[in-house]
Design a protein around this motif. Structure first.
Motif, PDB file in Angstrom:
ATOM      1  N   LYS A  44     -29.826  65.315  19.554  1.00  0.00           N
ATOM      2  CA  LYS A  44     -29.455  63.908  19.347  1.00  0.00           C
ATOM      3  C   LYS A  44     -28.057  63.810  18.757  1.00  0.00           C
ATOM      4  CE  LYS A  44     -30.091  59.444  19.123  1.00  0.00           C
ATOM      5  NZ  LYS A  44     -28.768  59.052  18.562  1.00  0.00           N
ATOM      6  N   LYS A  45     -27.721  64.679  17.818  1.00  0.00           N
ATOM      7  CA  LYS A  45     -26.387  64.665  17.212  1.00  0.00           C
ATOM      8  C   LYS A  45     -25.330  65.080  18.238  1.00  0.00           C
ATOM      9  CE  LYS A  45     -28.019  65.544  12.503  1.00  0.00           C
ATOM     10  NZ  LYS A  45     -27.533  64.278  11.945  1.00  0.00           N
ATOM     11  N   VAL A  46     -25.649  66.099  19.030  1.00  0.00           N
ATOM     12  CA  VAL A  46     -24.715  66.532  20.077  1.00  0.00           C
ATOM     13  C   VAL A  46     -24.523  65.429  21.102  1.00  0.00           C
ATOM     14  CG1 VAL A  46     -24.365  68.167  21.968  1.00  0.00           C
ATOM     15  CG2 VAL A  46     -25.203  68.978  19.761  1.00  0.00           C
ATOM     16  N   TRP A  47     -25.597  64.763  21.445  1.00  0.00           N
ATOM     17  CA  TRP A  47     -25.548  63.624  22.385  1.00  0.00           C
ATOM     18  C   TRP A  47     -24.547  62.579  21.882  1.00  0.00           C
ATOM     19  CZ3 TRP A  47     -27.136  58.414  21.975  1.00  0.00           C
ATOM     20  CH2 TRP A  47     -27.407  57.741  23.158  1.00  0.00           C
ATOM     21  N   GLY A  55     -17.709  62.052  27.140  1.00  0.00           N
ATOM     22  CA  GLY A  55     -18.313  63.011  28.057  1.00  0.00           C
ATOM     23  C   GLY A  55     -19.689  62.570  28.525  1.00  0.00           C
ATOM     24  N   LEU A  56     -20.183  63.249  29.542  1.00  0.00           N
ATOM     25  CA  LEU A  56     -21.529  63.006  30.055  1.00  0.00           C
ATOM     26  C   LEU A  56     -22.478  64.055  29.491  1.00  0.00           C
ATOM     27  CD1 LEU A  56     -20.754  62.318  33.831  1.00  0.00           C
ATOM     28  CD2 LEU A  56     -21.078  60.645  31.992  1.00  0.00           C
ATOM     29  N   PHE A  57     -23.661  63.630  29.128  1.00  0.00           N
ATOM     30  CA  PHE A  57     -24.681  64.551  28.637  1.00  0.00           C
ATOM     31  C   PHE A  57     -25.615  64.874  29.805  1.00  0.00           C
ATOM     32  CE2 PHE A  57     -28.391  66.240  26.720  1.00  0.00           C
ATOM     33  CZ  PHE A  57     -28.008  66.798  25.512  1.00  0.00           C
ATOM     34  N   ILE A  58     -25.652  66.168  30.171  1.00  0.00           N
ATOM     35  CA  ILE A  58     -26.479  66.621  31.296  1.00  0.00           C
ATOM     36  C   ILE A  58     -27.665  67.417  30.765  1.00  0.00           C
ATOM     37  CG2 ILE A  58     -26.532  67.922  33.460  1.00  0.00           C
ATOM     38  CD1 ILE A  58     -23.471  67.614  33.573  1.00  0.00           C
ATOM     39  N   ALA A  59     -28.867  66.993  31.097  1.00  0.00           N
ATOM     40  CA  ALA A  59     -30.078  67.706  30.692  1.00  0.00           C
ATOM     41  C   ALA A  59     -30.558  68.576  31.841  1.00  0.00           C
ATOM     42  CB  ALA A  59     -31.169  66.716  30.294  1.00  0.00           C
ATOM     43  N   ASP A  60     -30.625  69.868  31.606  1.00  0.00           N
ATOM     44  CA  ASP A  60     -31.142  70.809  32.591  1.00  0.00           C
ATOM     45  C   ASP A  60     -32.651  70.926  32.390  1.00  0.00           C
ATOM     46  OD1 ASP A  60     -31.946  72.963  34.091  1.00  0.00           O
ATOM     47  OD2 ASP A  60     -30.424  74.348  33.348  1.00  0.00           O
ATOM     48  N   GLU A  61     -33.404  70.303  33.293  1.00  0.00           N
ATOM     49  CA  GLU A  61     -34.868  70.285  33.166  1.00  0.00           C
ATOM     50  C   GLU A  61     -35.534  71.193  34.200  1.00  0.00           C
ATOM     51  OE1 GLU A  61     -36.926  68.703  31.018  1.00  0.00           O
ATOM     52  OE2 GLU A  61     -35.320  67.824  29.814  1.00  0.00           O
ATOM     53  N   THR A  64     -37.914  73.138  31.705  1.00  0.00           N
ATOM     54  CA  THR A  64     -38.663  72.339  30.725  1.00  0.00           C
ATOM     55  C   THR A  64     -39.267  71.071  31.315  1.00  0.00           C
ATOM     56  OG1 THR A  64     -36.588  71.293  30.054  1.00  0.00           O
ATOM     57  CG2 THR A  64     -37.334  73.166  28.755  1.00  0.00           C
ATOM     58  N   GLY A  65     -38.893  70.734  32.538  1.00  0.00           N
ATOM     59  CA  GLY A  65     -39.361  69.486  33.131  1.00  0.00           C
ATOM     60  C   GLY A  65     -40.771  69.558  33.687  1.00  0.00           C
ATOM     61  N   PHE A  66     -41.243  68.410  34.171  1.00  0.00           N
ATOM     62  CA  PHE A  66     -42.553  68.298  34.804  1.00  0.00           C
ATOM     63  C   PHE A  66     -43.678  68.687  33.845  1.00  0.00           C
ATOM     64  CE2 PHE A  66     -39.358  68.885  38.026  1.00  0.00           C
ATOM     65  CZ  PHE A  66     -39.573  67.771  38.822  1.00  0.00           C
ATOM     66  N   CYS A  67     -43.547  68.190  32.603  1.00  0.00           N
ATOM     67  CA  CYS A  67     -44.554  68.224  31.542  1.00  0.00           C
ATOM     68  C   CYS A  67     -44.840  69.607  30.975  1.00  0.00           C
ATOM     69  CB  CYS A  67     -45.855  67.538  31.965  1.00  0.00           C
ATOM     70  SG  CYS A  67     -46.874  68.408  33.153  1.00  0.00           S
ATOM     71  N   ARG A  68     -43.998  70.599  31.257  1.00  0.00           N
ATOM     72  CA  ARG A  68     -44.260  71.954  30.774  1.00  0.00           C
ATOM     73  C   ARG A  68     -44.333  72.023  29.248  1.00  0.00           C
ATOM     74  NH1 ARG A  68     -44.953  76.864  32.129  1.00  0.00           N
ATOM     75  NH2 ARG A  68     -44.698  76.421  34.350  1.00  0.00           N
ATOM     76  N   THR A  69     -43.522  71.249  28.557  1.00  0.00           N
ATOM     77  CA  THR A  69     -43.529  71.329  27.095  1.00  0.00           C
ATOM     78  C   THR A  69     -44.743  70.651  26.472  1.00  0.00           C
ATOM     79  OG1 THR A  69     -42.249  69.298  26.784  1.00  0.00           O
ATOM     80  CG2 THR A  69     -41.010  71.363  27.060  1.00  0.00           C
ATOM     81  N   GLY A  70     -45.483  69.877  27.254  1.00  0.00           N
ATOM     82  CA  GLY A  70     -46.702  69.249  26.766  1.00  0.00           C
ATOM     83  C   GLY A  70     -46.485  67.991  25.955  1.00  0.00           C
ATOM     84  N   GLN A  71     -45.253  67.765  25.482  1.00  0.00           N
ATOM     85  CA  GLN A  71     -44.992  66.611  24.619  1.00  0.00           C
ATOM     86  C   GLN A  71     -44.390  65.429  25.376  1.00  0.00           C
ATOM     87  OE1 GLN A  71     -43.132  67.495  20.816  1.00  0.00           O
ATOM     88  NE2 GLN A  71     -43.565  69.667  21.073  1.00  0.00           N
ATOM     89  N   PHE A  76     -36.404  66.565  27.384  1.00  0.00           N
ATOM     90  CA  PHE A  76     -35.461  65.807  26.557  1.00  0.00           C
ATOM     91  C   PHE A  76     -36.132  64.662  25.807  1.00  0.00           C
ATOM     92  CE2 PHE A  76     -34.964  63.711  30.788  1.00  0.00           C
ATOM     93  CZ  PHE A  76     -35.258  62.400  30.433  1.00  0.00           C
ATOM     94  N   GLU A  77     -37.321  64.269  26.233  1.00  0.00           N
ATOM     95  CA  GLU A  77     -38.001  63.156  25.572  1.00  0.00           C
ATOM     96  C   GLU A  77     -38.299  63.448  24.104  1.00  0.00           C
ATOM     97  OE1 GLU A  77     -40.979  60.779  28.008  1.00  0.00           O
ATOM     98  OE2 GLU A  77     -40.936  62.652  29.152  1.00  0.00           O
TER      99      GLU A  77
END
Length: 247
Positions: A44-47, A55-61, A64-71, A76-77
């Motif tokens: 969040k601070k880096v964002w 600059g643009l903030f790019i999230a590489d999912e 980690t995407g498609f609910c793998r983190t469970g949260q 990034f959520e």
């Protein structure tokens, strides 16, 4: 802790650029880098710093995407941010070659001003597979499974950590977990050789896991989202047996 790491990015922008940057890209949890979980508040601070520098903030999912983190459906959520660009691949096609870029309308419009092409862009077969993956994730409640089974896996691995001194750290979220192997818990000296040996012996016993980290001393565990608690018990039992064989 988050402030210190985020200030590294801030100082880099201030000292090594003109003050304006093109973009910053990061995984929500580092994958090949050793399943590194950032301190709360870091992204969040880096964002904020990235946007202050235009600059643009790019999230590489990709991992980690498609609910793998469970949260959340996206990694990034859990960091409380909304990226300008999100990159997706691998998991979206469940084995079928497929990748995607999601962005804002303004950024997408900018692409129309430049020449770019994609040989297989919009392939209908791959897109059908991606749609089916999304429907399956929702229908089978795989995000809930990632959270529940992932917590069960973390509990089992932390039980092994208490048993074996060579396990320096167990970290991760959902079904994206890293086991850091060390020669000494105090110095945290990486144990790359042991990691390779555990990796190979586990494979011979029917358990396929990855390895990564800067020193190749982290067991990277990212099983299919549909894995069960019974599968996790097998995983932990295999690792328990493997560690028993090592001095």
């Amino acid at each position: 802790m988050a402030d210190k790491y985020a200030n590294d990015v801030k100082n880099l922008i201030e000292q090594a650029t003109c003050g304006n940057i093109a973009a910053f890209i990061a995984e929500s949890i580092q994958g090949v880098g050793g399943t590194v979980v950032y301190p709360d508040g870091y992204l969040k601070k880096v964002w904020d710093y990235v946007h202050q520098a235009n600059g643009l903030f790019i999230a590489d999912e990709v991992q980690t995407g498609f609910c793998r983190t469970g949260q959340g459906f996206w990694g990034f959520e859990q960091h409380g941010i909304i990226p300008d660009i999100v990159t997706l691949a691998k998991g979206i096609g469940n084995g079928v070659p497929l990748a995607a870029v999601v962005t804002t309308a303004d950024i997408a419009q900018a692409f129309t001003q430049k020449i770019h092409f994609n040989t297989f862009g919009g392939n209908p077969v791959s897109c059908a597979a991606g749609k089916a993956v999304l429907e399956t994730i929702e229908r089978d409640n795989l995000q809930e499974n990632c959270a529940t089974v992932g917590n069960h896996l973390l509990e089992g691995l932390r039980g092994l950590q208490a048993k074996y001194e060579c396990i320096g750290d167990v970290r991760g979220s959902g079904l994206m977990i890293g086991v850091d192997l060390v020669k000494n818990r105090e110095t945290k000296e990486p144990h790359s050789q042991l990691t390779s040996e555990v990796h190979e012996l586990s494979k011979d016993l029917g358990l396929i896991i990855g390895k990564g980290g800067l020193y190749r001393n982290v067991l990277r565990i990212k099983p299919p989202l549909c894995i069960s608690k019974e599968d996790v018990n097998f995983l932990v039992d295999v690792l328990d047996y493997v560690f028993q064989q090592k001095p």
